[in-house]
Design a protein around this motif. Structure first.
Motif, PDB file in Angstrom:
ATOM      1  N   MET A 135      10.595   4.637  -8.135  1.00  0.00           N
ATOM      2  CA  MET A 135      10.066   3.909  -9.287  1.00  0.00           C
ATOM      3  C   MET A 135       8.550   3.834  -9.171  1.00  0.00           C
ATOM      4  SD  MET A 135      10.887   0.024 -10.494  1.00  0.00           S
ATOM      5  CE  MET A 135      10.027  -0.693 -11.890  1.00  0.00           C
ATOM      6  N   ALA A 136       7.840   4.201 -10.224  1.00  0.00           N
ATOM      7  CA  ALA A 136       6.379   4.189 -10.195  1.00  0.00           C
ATOM      8  C   ALA A 136       5.857   2.761 -10.182  1.00  0.00           C
ATOM      9  CB  ALA A 136       5.831   4.942 -11.408  1.00  0.00           C
ATOM     10  N   ARG A 137       4.676   2.584  -9.583  1.00  0.00           N
ATOM     11  CA  ARG A 137       4.087   1.260  -9.431  1.00  0.00           C
ATOM     12  C   ARG A 137       2.627   1.306  -9.835  1.00  0.00           C
ATOM     13  NH1 ARG A 137       7.617   2.556  -5.457  1.00  0.00           N
ATOM     14  NH2 ARG A 137       9.133   1.025  -4.777  1.00  0.00           N
ATOM     15  N   ILE A 138       2.060   0.135 -10.156  1.00  0.00           N
ATOM     16  CA  ILE A 138       0.639   0.029 -10.462  1.00  0.00           C
ATOM     17  C   ILE A 138      -0.119  -0.096  -9.150  1.00  0.00           C
ATOM     18  CG2 ILE A 138      -1.140  -1.344 -11.604  1.00  0.00           C
ATOM     19  CD1 ILE A 138       0.962  -2.208 -13.624  1.00  0.00           C
ATOM     20  N   ARG A 139      -1.099   0.768  -8.916  1.00  0.00           N
ATOM     21  CA  ARG A 139      -1.855   0.759  -7.666  1.00  0.00           C
ATOM     22  C   ARG A 139      -3.345   0.606  -7.963  1.00  0.00           C
ATOM     23  NH1 ARG A 139       2.212  -0.663  -4.539  1.00  0.00           N
ATOM     24  NH2 ARG A 139       3.766   0.983  -4.187  1.00  0.00           N
ATOM     25  N   THR A 140      -4.109   0.440  -6.888  1.00  0.00           N
ATOM     26  CA  THR A 140      -5.542   0.231  -6.991  1.00  0.00           C
ATOM     27  C   THR A 140      -6.287   1.496  -6.604  1.00  0.00           C
ATOM     28  OG1 THR A 140      -5.288  -2.107  -6.456  1.00  0.00           O
ATOM     29  CG2 THR A 140      -7.481  -1.153  -6.186  1.00  0.00           C
ATOM     30  N   VAL A 141      -7.243   1.908  -7.435  1.00  0.00           N
ATOM     31  CA  VAL A 141      -8.137   3.027  -7.123  1.00  0.00           C
ATOM     32  C   VAL A 141      -9.554   2.462  -7.090  1.00  0.00           C
ATOM     33  CG1 VAL A 141      -9.019   5.264  -7.841  1.00  0.00           C
ATOM     34  CG2 VAL A 141      -6.623   4.720  -8.182  1.00  0.00           C
ATOM     35  N   LYS A 142     -10.186   2.514  -5.953  1.00  0.00           N
ATOM     36  CA  LYS A 142     -11.525   1.957  -5.797  1.00  0.00           C
ATOM     37  C   LYS A 142     -12.576   2.927  -6.335  1.00  0.00           C
ATOM     38  CE  LYS A 142     -10.413  -0.843  -1.735  1.00  0.00           C
ATOM     39  NZ  LYS A 142     -10.769  -1.168  -0.329  1.00  0.00           N
ATOM     40  N   THR A 175       0.788   6.123  -6.967  1.00  0.00           N
ATOM     41  CA  THR A 175       1.664   5.416  -7.889  1.00  0.00           C
ATOM     42  C   THR A 175       3.141   5.636  -7.582  1.00  0.00           C
ATOM     43  OG1 THR A 175       1.732   7.260  -9.472  1.00  0.00           O
ATOM     44  CG2 THR A 175      -0.091   5.704  -9.675  1.00  0.00           C
ATOM     45  N   GLN A 176       3.478   6.663  -6.832  1.00  0.00           N
ATOM     46  CA  GLN A 176       4.874   6.987  -6.563  1.00  0.00           C
ATOM     47  C   GLN A 176       5.334   6.528  -5.185  1.00  0.00           C
ATOM     48  OE1 GLN A 176       6.888   8.159  -8.876  1.00  0.00           O
ATOM     49  NE2 GLN A 176       5.231   8.394 -10.372  1.00  0.00           N
ATOM     50  N   LEU A 194       7.445  14.656 -10.926  1.00  0.00           N
ATOM     51  CA  LEU A 194       6.987  13.293 -11.169  1.00  0.00           C
ATOM     52  C   LEU A 194       5.545  13.237 -11.650  1.00  0.00           C
ATOM     53  CD1 LEU A 194       8.518  11.478  -8.059  1.00  0.00           C
ATOM     54  CD2 LEU A 194       9.322  11.319 -10.421  1.00  0.00           C
ATOM     55  N   LEU A 195       4.675  14.089 -11.067  1.00  0.00           N
ATOM     56  CA  LEU A 195       3.248  13.986 -11.324  1.00  0.00           C
ATOM     57  C   LEU A 195       2.731  14.996 -12.343  1.00  0.00           C
ATOM     58  CD1 LEU A 195       1.926  13.432  -7.679  1.00  0.00           C
ATOM     59  CD2 LEU A 195       2.751  11.762  -9.336  1.00  0.00           C
ATOM     60  N   TRP A 196       3.430  16.135 -12.524  1.00  0.00           N
ATOM     61  CA  TRP A 196       2.949  17.173 -13.439  1.00  0.00           C
ATOM     62  C   TRP A 196       4.042  17.545 -14.459  1.00  0.00           C
ATOM     63  CZ3 TRP A 196      -2.107  18.769 -12.763  1.00  0.00           C
ATOM     64  CH2 TRP A 196      -2.717  18.429 -11.550  1.00  0.00           C
ATOM     65  N   PRO A 197       4.671  16.584 -15.114  1.00  0.00           N
ATOM     66  CA  PRO A 197       5.783  16.945 -16.015  1.00  0.00           C
ATOM     67  C   PRO A 197       5.343  17.705 -17.256  1.00  0.00           C
ATOM     68  CG  PRO A 197       5.234  14.616 -16.243  1.00  0.00           C
ATOM     69  CD  PRO A 197       4.407  15.139 -15.107  1.00  0.00           C
ATOM     70  N   LEU A 198       4.115  17.490 -17.718  1.00  0.00           N
ATOM     71  CA  LEU A 198       3.641  18.141 -18.940  1.00  0.00           C
ATOM     72  C   LEU A 198       2.685  19.289 -18.647  1.00  0.00           C
ATOM     73  CD1 LEU A 198       3.008  14.971 -21.148  1.00  0.00           C
ATOM     74  CD2 LEU A 198       5.075  16.361 -20.941  1.00  0.00           C
ATOM     75  N   PHE A 256      -2.935   1.116   4.039  1.00  0.00           N
ATOM     76  CA  PHE A 256      -3.133  -0.310   4.252  1.00  0.00           C
ATOM     77  C   PHE A 256      -4.609  -0.705   4.212  1.00  0.00           C
ATOM     78  CE2 PHE A 256       0.950   0.654   6.273  1.00  0.00           C
ATOM     79  CZ  PHE A 256       1.766  -0.270   5.633  1.00  0.00           C
ATOM     80  N   GLU A 257      -5.523   0.273   4.206  1.00  0.00           N
ATOM     81  CA  GLU A 257      -6.938  -0.044   4.085  1.00  0.00           C
ATOM     82  C   GLU A 257      -7.365  -0.254   2.637  1.00  0.00           C
ATOM     83  OE1 GLU A 257      -9.280   2.885   6.011  1.00  0.00           O
ATOM     84  OE2 GLU A 257      -8.082   2.897   7.852  1.00  0.00           O
ATOM     85  N   HIS A 258      -6.654   0.354   1.698  1.00  0.00           N
ATOM     86  CA  HIS A 258      -7.081   0.322   0.297  1.00  0.00           C
ATOM     87  C   HIS A 258      -6.065  -0.324  -0.637  1.00  0.00           C
ATOM     88  CE1 HIS A 258     -10.423   2.906   1.420  1.00  0.00           C
ATOM     89  NE2 HIS A 258      -9.585   3.749   1.972  1.00  0.00           N
ATOM     90  N   GLN A 259      -4.819  -0.523  -0.189  1.00  0.00           N
ATOM     91  CA  GLN A 259      -3.797  -1.107  -1.055  1.00  0.00           C
ATOM     92  C   GLN A 259      -3.373  -2.464  -0.488  1.00  0.00           C
ATOM     93  OE1 GLN A 259      -3.046   0.309  -3.939  1.00  0.00           O
ATOM     94  NE2 GLN A 259      -4.323   2.105  -3.454  1.00  0.00           N
ATOM     95  N   LYS A 260      -3.543  -3.496  -1.285  1.00  0.00           N
ATOM     96  CA  LYS A 260      -3.129  -4.836  -0.904  1.00  0.00           C
ATOM     97  C   LYS A 260      -1.904  -5.209  -1.734  1.00  0.00           C
ATOM     98  CE  LYS A 260      -6.728  -4.989   1.731  1.00  0.00           C
ATOM     99  NZ  LYS A 260      -6.569  -4.812   3.203  1.00  0.00           N
ATOM    100  N   ILE A 261      -0.726  -5.161  -1.101  1.00  0.00           N
ATOM    101  CA  ILE A 261       0.538  -5.383  -1.797  1.00  0.00           C
ATOM    102  C   ILE A 261       0.949  -6.831  -1.608  1.00  0.00           C
ATOM    103  CG2 ILE A 261       2.886  -4.571  -2.118  1.00  0.00           C
ATOM    104  CD1 ILE A 261       0.734  -2.469  -2.638  1.00  0.00           C
TER     105      ILE A 261
END
Length: 339
Positions: free
Chosen positions: A1-8, A33-34, A51-55, A95-100
Motif C-alpha cells: 500500500m502506498a504511503r505519503i512520505r517526506t522529500v527534503k 512511497t512504496q 507500481l512506479l511506471w504504470p503509464l 531513518f535519517e530522513h523519514q520520521k514515521i
C-alpha cells in the motif's frame, strides 16, 4: 500500500543521487512511497515497474533493474536475501530522513548488514535463520553437494506402472531422476513388461508444426522481443562508445562531461542512429572539445555531409556539380556576343 512520505529540499542537490540517472532518481523517490514503515520492499523489478511506471510502457522491468543496480552502486538502497530465501531491498538512509509516527511492524525480513538486531517478520523477533548475503541473486549451486537429494523425493518402493505410453514416460522420468540423484540406472534392472507391446498405441504423438529453437521460451515482463527463444543480437552500447572516446583523450575528461555525453549517446542510439555515425561525431568532438550538447550537431554533420558540396551529384543526377569560376583565357572570344 502506498504511503505519503517526506522529500527534503536537500535531495535535489544530493551528490549520491547525482551519480545515477534521472530515471533511477525517480525510481528512488517512488520507492519512498512504496516501502513499508521500515524502508523495506520486495526486490522484484517487474513488481516495482508496475507500481512506479504504470503509464510509461517504455520504462519496463529491464530498465527498472538497471535503476536498482545504479541505486545499489551509489549505496542508496541495499539489496539482500531474506531468511525466507527471497530477495528484498531497503533504503539505507531511511531513518535519517523519514520520521514515521507510530510505525507498524514490518512484514518483511530484516537486513543482516544494516538491521541485524531489528525485528524479522518470519522469525517473530531477531532473525535466527539468517542466510548468507550475496551482492547478486544466486542462480545455481557454486559446487556439487556431496549428498544430492533424490528429485521430488520419490518413494523407495516403486509404484505400479500404468500400461501404454504413460508407463513408458513414467519410466523414462524415473531414470532421469535417478541419473540426477547419482543412483544406479534401472536400465539393467528386470523389466516389468512395459518395454514392448504387441499392438500399436491408438494415441499417436502430435507433431510440431515448426522446428523448436533453443533458448528460453519465457518472456520477461515488458520485453519487446516477439519470442524468448533466442537472445537478441549484441549491439554497441552507449557506455562502449563513450569509453572509446575517453580512451582516445590525452587526459580523462571531467565526470560531468562523460555523463552528459553518455546520456546524449544513449538517446541517439534509441532513435536508431547507427553507432558508426555516433562514433564519427565523438571523434569530431574529441578533436574539437566544446560543450557536450554540440555532440548532436556533430553526429548530424557526420550523417549528412557528403563530398562534392550541396549539389551531391551522386544523389541528384540532374543537378551538375559545382565548379569554381575562372577567368577565360581569351576574353574577346568568350564575350564576343556582348562586346
Amino acid at each position: 500500500m502506498a504511503r505519503i512520505r517526506t522529500v527534503k529540499p536537500e535531495a535535489f542537490f544530493s551528490e549520491s543521487l547525482a551519480e545515477v540517472t534521472v530515471e533511477a532518481e525517480r525510481t528512488f523517490f517512488g520507492l519512498l512511497t512504496q516501502a513499508d514503515d521500515h524502508g523495506r520492499h520486495r526486490d522484484n523489478a517487474a513488481i516495482i515497474a508496475g507500481l512506479l511506471w504504470p503509464l510509461r510502457a517504455e520504462h519496463n522491468s529491464v530498465k527498472v533493474e538497471d535503476d536498482l543496480q545504479q541505486l545499489a552502486n551509489a549505496d542508496l538502497v541495499c539489496r539482500y536475501t531474506g531468511c525466507d530465501g527471497r530477495r528484498y531491498l531497503h533504503i539505507v538512509t531511511w531513518f535519517e530522513h523519514q520520521k514515521i509516527d507510530k510505525p507498524s511492524q514490518s512484514r518483511l525480513p530484516s537486513c543482516s548488514r544494516h538491521h541485524g538486531a531489528d525485528r524479522c517478520a518470519p522469525c517473530k523477533g531477531t532473525c535466527t535463520k539468517r542466510t548468507e548475503e550475496s551482492p547478486t541473486p544466486t542462480r545455481g549451486l557454486a559446487e556439487d553437494s556431496p549428498n544430492a537429494p533424490r528429485a521430488l523425493d520419490l518413494p523407495a518402493k516403486p509404484a505400479v506402472t500404468p500400461p501404454g505410453h504413460a508407463g513408458q514416460a513414467l519410466a523414462a522420468q524415473q531414470d532421469a531422476f535417478d541419473e540426477m540423484a547419482g543412483t544406479p540406472s534401472r536400465a539393467g534392472a528386470k523389466s516389468a513388461g512395459q518395454d514392448a507391446f504387441a499392438e500399436g498405441s491408438p494415441d499417436l504423438p502430435r507433431s510440431l508444426g515448426e522446428g523448436s529453437a533453443p533458448g528460453s521460451r519465457i518472456l520477461d515482463p515488458g520485453s519487446s522481443s516477439p519470442t524468448g527463444r533466442t537472445a537478441p543480437a549484441a549491439t554497441v552500447s552507449a557506455s562502449q562508445l563513450v569509453g572509446e572516446y575517453v580512451a582516445a583523450c590525452d587526459e580523462r575528461p571531467p565526470s560531468d562531461v562523460i555523463g552528459h555525453l553518455g546520456r546524449i549517446t544513449k538517446k541517439l542510439l534509441g532513435e536508431g542512429i547507427t553507432p558508426e555515425h555516433i562514433r564519427a561525431g565523438l571523434q569530431n568532438f574529441a578533436a574539437n572539445p566544446k560543450h557536450p550538447s554540440v555532440l548532436t550537431s556533430m553526429v548530424n554533420e557526420a550523417m549528412n555531409t557528403r563530398a562534392g558540396g550541396l549539389a551531391r551529384p551522386g544523389n541528384r543526377p540532374n543537378v551538375p556539380a559545382h565548379q569554381a569560376w575562372t577567368n577565360p583565357a581569351n576574353a574577346a572570344a568568350a564575350y564576343a556576343e556582348e562586346l
